[in-house]
Design a protein around this motif. Sequence first.
Motif, PDB file in Angstrom:
ATOM      1  N   HIS A 130     -44.026 -76.220 -40.168  1.00 46.87           N
ATOM      2  CA  HIS A 130     -43.689 -76.230 -38.616  1.00 46.87           C
ATOM      3  C   HIS A 130     -41.941 -76.596 -37.986  1.00 46.87           C
ATOM      4  N   HIS A 134     -38.531 -75.670 -36.826  1.00 45.70           N
ATOM      5  CA  HIS A 134     -37.997 -76.232 -35.471  1.00 45.70           C
ATOM      6  C   HIS A 134     -36.479 -75.958 -35.620  1.00 45.70           C
ATOM      7  N   SER A 154     -40.295 -82.760 -29.682  1.00 50.49           N
ATOM      8  CA  SER A 154     -41.676 -82.098 -28.992  1.00 50.49           C
ATOM      9  C   SER A 154     -42.793 -82.869 -29.055  1.00 50.49           C
ATOM     10  N   ASP A 326     -42.810 -74.052 -29.150  1.00 49.52           N
ATOM     11  CA  ASP A 326     -43.652 -72.925 -30.232  1.00 49.52           C
ATOM     12  C   ASP A 326     -43.747 -71.397 -29.964  1.00 49.52           C
ATOM     13  N   HIS A 365     -48.671 -84.527 -35.810  1.00 48.60           N
ATOM     14  CA  HIS A 365     -48.036 -83.925 -34.585  1.00 48.60           C
ATOM     15  C   HIS A 365     -49.111 -83.252 -33.792  1.00 48.60           C
TER      16      HIS A 365
HETATM   17 ZN    ZN Z   1     -43.756 -77.326 -32.088  1.00 47.75          ZN
END
Ligand code: ZN
Length: 372
Positions: A130, A134, A154, A326, A365
Amino acid sequence: MDSTNRQMTNQSSHEITVLGLETSCDETAAAVVSGVPGRPGTIRANLVLSQFDEHAPYGGVVPEIAARAHIDHLDSLIASALREAGLGLNDVDAIAATAGPGLVGGLMVGLVTGKALAFAAQKPFVAVNHLEAHALTARLVSGTQFPYLVLLVSGGHCQLLEARGVGDYTLLGTTLDDAVGEAFDKTAKLLGLGYPGGPHVEKWARKGNAKRFDLPRPMKGRPGADFSFAGLKTALRQTVTKLVPLTETDLADAAASFQLAVADAIEDRTRNAMRMMRERAGTEGPIPFVVAGGVAANTALRERLETLAQAEGFDLTAPPMALCTDNAAMIAWAGIERVAIGSIDTLDASPRPRWPLAAGGDETHNSGLTGK
Ligand code: ZN
Ligand code: KG4
């Protein structure tokens, strides 16, 4: 790269179309993207279903609720994305799903769904990081060339990275405690402004006096590019506690003072990282600078970074806001980048709740409500 990767021998230069799935936190998303790495891609469908309302009463993401919501919505979202793109499953070249980092329940929903589709349609499967998605979004939007500096801000991360290629990142700085989005979310919770916090804090900050409260700028002036936000959070809590009950002016001034302190701290850390990056790149010329992640949607922060980039000879690329938070278009694009270099995964790829992008990076995360 994951040891489960299979290296395909052919390097692609033709257009690749990928169905991407994102379920690592509180957004259920499916997208179809076409493109060739090195040139901007084409987003053919990009659907995101936010679970804000389901988590709002708790002031943070509840992992169990998130996983159930992904199960409820992912299938129909995929069908809608393919319909919008005007494609069937057989028309895509590969299927990509987020494998981590993130909340394990949600990751499993996206991974199992992606793998089942790949198996049924006999297509390659890509297990996407992920954070890498980004970091690569600027290449989808603008075709940004490696190497470039990435500021990833984030809800779960706050990092400065040198991106040299797909799967090739060096950590220049990371947070020692909270992620910056987490600091925004906690501030919003403290002030009772709503969830998710960032957009609310930004809205209130617009009406406030940023000079009213003298909050700390953590790490400012120190060597290196690491961040820290815990002290700022504590200072804000102490300041606000003395004022209770808070008036609307108090709320706006607190939000503005907090946002200014964050922008000051991030500007200082990023300036150091830019100088580190320039030394590493060994060039006097312009270097691309990419801001990614949900907090990159913050207009005040973007403006500060734009000014800084100009002063330091960096070219800022900040993706449009819908691609900062996201989404699955970034997962599909990461899939395209991986397919193009022949780096695909087997169907036994498993979820990786912790999956740092570079050695020394913070691993967690979106740790969820319980972890915040
Ligand atoms: Zn994210
Ligand atoms: O990238 P993202 O959508 O999810 C993660 O991967 O974490 O980022 C979500 C984070 C949240 O903490 C949210 O409060 C923050 O990004 N955020 C903002 C803004 N919009 C979203 N923070 C500050 N200002 C904003 N406008």
